[in-house]
Design a protein around this motif. Structure first.
Motif, PDB file in Angstrom:
ATOM      1  N   ASP B 139       0.828  -1.207   0.000  1.00 19.10           N
ATOM      2  CA  ASP B 139       0.000   0.000   0.000  1.00 19.10           C
ATOM      3  C   ASP B 139       0.862   1.255   0.000  1.00 19.10           C
ATOM      4  O   ASP B 139       1.932   1.283   0.582  1.00 19.10           O
ATOM      5  N   LEU B 140       0.349   2.280  -0.668  1.00 18.71           N
ATOM      6  CA  LEU B 140       1.061   3.557  -0.694  1.00 18.71           C
ATOM      7  C   LEU B 140       0.405   4.513   0.282  1.00 18.71           C
ATOM      8  O   LEU B 140      -0.827   4.564   0.366  1.00 18.71           O
ATOM      9  N   LEU B 166      -3.233   6.068  -0.044  1.00 18.96           N
ATOM     10  CA  LEU B 166      -3.498   6.631  -1.369  1.00 18.96           C
ATOM     11  C   LEU B 166      -4.262   5.611  -2.205  1.00 18.96           C
ATOM     12  O   LEU B 166      -4.001   4.414  -2.110  1.00 18.96           O
ATOM     13  N   SER B 167      -5.195   6.116  -3.023  1.00 17.68           N
ATOM     14  CA  SER B 167      -5.960   5.160  -3.830  1.00 17.68           C
ATOM     15  C   SER B 167      -5.426   5.142  -5.265  1.00 17.68           C
ATOM     16  O   SER B 167      -4.255   4.944  -5.469  1.00 17.68           O
ATOM     17  N   GLN B 168      -6.290   5.365  -6.256  1.00 18.56           N
ATOM     18  CA  GLN B 168      -5.846   5.136  -7.638  1.00 18.56           C
ATOM     19  C   GLN B 168      -4.984   6.266  -8.182  1.00 18.56           C
ATOM     20  O   GLN B 168      -5.308   7.439  -8.000  1.00 18.56           O
ATOM     21  N   GLY B 169      -3.941   5.923  -8.861  1.00 17.10           N
ATOM     22  CA  GLY B 169      -3.063   6.933  -9.447  1.00 17.10           C
ATOM     23  C   GLY B 169      -1.762   6.316  -9.907  1.00 17.10           C
ATOM     24  O   GLY B 169      -1.634   5.097 -10.008  1.00 17.10           O
ATOM     25  N   ILE B 170      -0.797   7.190 -10.199  1.00 19.93           N
ATOM     26  CA  ILE B 170       0.492   6.732 -10.699  1.00 19.93           C
ATOM     27  C   ILE B 170       1.588   7.237  -9.760  1.00 19.93           C
ATOM     28  O   ILE B 170       1.561   8.389  -9.330  1.00 19.93           O
ATOM     29  N   ASP B 221      -8.207  10.415 -18.613  1.00 19.74           N
ATOM     30  CA  ASP B 221      -7.635  11.297 -17.606  1.00 19.74           C
ATOM     31  C   ASP B 221      -6.264  11.832 -18.016  1.00 19.74           C
ATOM     32  O   ASP B 221      -5.609  11.311 -18.898  1.00 19.74           O
ATOM     33  N   ASN B 223      -3.603  12.044 -16.156  1.00 14.06           N
ATOM     34  CA  ASN B 223      -2.475  11.563 -15.352  1.00 14.06           C
ATOM     35  C   ASN B 223      -1.275  11.135 -16.191  1.00 14.06           C
ATOM     36  O   ASN B 223      -0.151  11.521 -15.881  1.00 14.06           O
TER      37      ASN B 223
END
Lengths: 308, 280
Positions: B139-140, B166-170, B221, B223
């Motif tokens: 997990d981040l 943190l949830s969804q992302g890069i 998106d 991102n």
């Protein structure tokens, strides 16, 4: 590649991207990252190439030796692959860590180059049944940034393109032995015909779709990946336009990594996708190699190597 | 359907440098900086043969008599109050072990996290067993450096609403020295993208949450575009903060496809134009 696991949400994000054919760096599922290639980097090798794909760094050297052909194939030469994973690449390669991966890659290359339609071994024949050339292809993995198989196969093909085999000036027959006299002039040599040499394409199954050239993160969230070997097309590697040399790419080898499974439908779909990717790769590689050859003819080439 | 493949020659290599003025003097490890007489040695230096020598590759900084060499590439050296983005490596007794790109793994104590929903924690055996439900391996999280142990490892805390899982992302990894220290490291950019610029060189890019989820389908998106802009700036060793990233993002509009920014020429172009924008 194991390393640190990704969080579930990151995996979900990557899967969503692959589903939409729009990956986390904007590529589609069959796009490669930009690569850099240089041939003739090792002066004491018969042929050499260095390829850099994102963070993956491969150095290939080709060495020639005279050998006796196999009795069942008297007209064919030999080719041997050896992969060495430097511990500089990732700490996992330390000691015997990279051995398994190394043998997997070299076996895959051996399998892909085995077919006579992929790589014509008869061009390595010197004296039928008595003497032939043996090519030792040494592959050194200097840095590991994902997608090793594809990068290795591209670098091998480039190194073979760069290989020059000296011409035989005279042969002395002395009883059963043959004494060869090789030409000393480095320009008195022949290039290999490697147009149809195969390229390996790794297809990673992420969610329901397959992607080529996965980044390290993407590699980490695949359960299964397929490696397909696809033979090249000779027309990309010559300047003369000959229609007769236009052959279709052929499928020469397949391998599977990872613990997951694939359905027959996905398999055929993946192979078709691999064919398309291999064709694009082959065309780009051919263009680059011809461009470099052109530069060598026009002015003396500087070796850039690893220095910037 | 055709793929996009580009193979460049080493002779066509692009120079990523965008420095407008003279590049600063660069010291290599073992290089003599000056004599010992008038100066004191600081970080990144050592004394040998009555000379101060550099122990890292970087630029020299002089504060009065103190000489330091600041390396370009290094592990993260934490300071109290820094915002970091980090990944959970291990769940241990009453604490998590997290990776913050520093030399030693950092620690997040169970006593320095807020439970979801603001619930108060009861010290019991059960809540220690619930730890994996809260944060598991991989997990981040975003967190703040609470204190530094004597061996240099960091203790983090997430006792604020802006920190946490943190949830969804890069996640993009850059050199820690390229992150410009600011008051605020959380940015909501106008293009629907939010950033956490961790002081440890980990950057988290995620969609700004305001719009409803159905809206996501309308437009791809931004991102990935943001990620490519950041890697372009990083390749040219430009300092990263919200202004430089926004300038790079605006520069990147002229490319039709986001994957075009992966090409080295485009990367330099984006970095160069944004550096001109910043200095003007």
């Amino acid at each position: 590649m194991s390393g640190v696991p990704l969080s579930l949400t990151e995996i979900f994000y990557i899967e969503e991207g692959v589903n939409d054919d729009f990956r986390s760096d904007g590529r589609s599922n069959i796009d490669y990252r930009p690569m850099e290639l240089e041939t003739d980097v090792v002066s004491h090798a018969t042929g050499s190439a260095r390829l850099r794909l994102a963070n993956t760094d491969i150095l290939v050297g080709v060495k020639t030796e005279i050998d006796v052909p196999k009795p069942d194939m008297p007209r064919e030469g030999k080719i041997d692959f050896f992969v060495d994973c430097s511990a500089n690449a990732t700490p996992e390669f330390e000691g015997r860590g990279g051995e398994q991966l190394a043998t997997r890659i070299s076996n895959m290359l051996q399998k892909a180059y085995h077919s006579s339609q992929a790589f014509d071994l008869t061009q390595l024949c010197i004296f039928e049944g008595k003497q032939c050339w043996k090519l030792y292809v040494d592959i050194l993995i200097l840095e590991c940034g994902g997608n090793l198989c594809d990068a290795v196969s591209l670098a091998v093909k480039a190194a073979l393109f760069n290989t020059r085999i000296p011409l035989v000036k005279a042969a002395l027959m002395d009883g059963g032995n043959i004494d060869l006299e090789l030409s000393d002039d480095p320009f008195d040599s022949k290039h290999l015909d490697i147009g149809s040499a195969p390229l390996l394409v790794t297809l990673c199954k992420i969610g329901e779709n397959c992607v080529v050239d996965p980044s390290a993160e993407e590699e980490r969230c695949t359960v299964v990946s397929l490696v397909v070997g696809i033979s090249g097309n000779k027309k990309y590697y010559t300047n003369e336009a000959k229609e007769s040399t236009n052959v279709e790419c052929k499928f020469t080898a397949i391998g599977m990594n990872g613990e997951g499974s694939v359905t027959p439908d996905t398999l055929t779909q993946a192979i078709a996708q691999g064919m398309i990717a291999a064709k694009c790769l082959d065309e780009a590689l051919g263009k680059t190699l011809l461009r470099e050859k052109d530069q060598v003819v026009r002015f003396k080439k500087d070796t850039y190597g690893f220095l910037k | 359907m055709t793929g996009h493949v580009s193979i460049k020659l080493a002779s066509e290599r692009v120079n990523h440098s965008v420095a407008a003025s003279e590049t600063p003097r660069f010291y290599t490890p073992g290089e003599v900086i000056c004599g010992l007489q008038d100066f004191m040695r600081g970080h990144g230096t050592y004394v040998e043969d009555d000379c101060i020598k550099s122990s890292v590759a970087g630029v020299m900084q002089k504060v009065n008599k103190l000489i330091c060499v600041r390396p370009l590439k290094s592990r993260y050296v934490g300071e109290i109050g820094d915002v970091v983005v980090s990944r959970v490596l291990e769940v241990q007794q009453k604490r998590w072990k997290v990776d913050t790109n520093s030399r030693l793994d950092s620690i997040l104590q169970l006593s320095s996290v807020n439970l979801p929903g603001g619930e108060l924690r009861r010290r019991s055996a059960e809540d220690e067993q619930m730890m994996r439900q809260l944060l598991q391996e991989g997990d981040l999280i975003s967190a703040e450096v609470q204190s530094i142990f004597s061996d240099g490892s960091l203790s983090l805390h997430t006792r604020s609403l802006k920190y946490g899982k943190l949830s969804q992302g890069i996640l993009v990894k850059v050199f820690p020295s390229l992150i410009r220290r600011r008051k605020n490291h959380f940015h909501n950019l106008p293009c629907g993208v939010s950033l956490i610029l961790g002081n440890n060189g980990y950057i988290w890019i995620y969609p700004t949450k305001e719009e409803p989820i159905a809206f996501k389908e309308v437009e791809k998106d931004n991102n990935p575009e943001m990620e490519n802009c950041i890697s372009a700036l990083t390749a040219s060793k430009m300092m990263l903060d919200d202004t430089s990233i926004i300038f790079a993002y605006e520069e990147s509009f002229k490319y039709d496809k986001i994957k075009d920014i992966l090409e080295p020429e485009a990367m330099v172009d984006v970095a160069l134009n944004s550096s001109i924008e910043i200095s003007s």
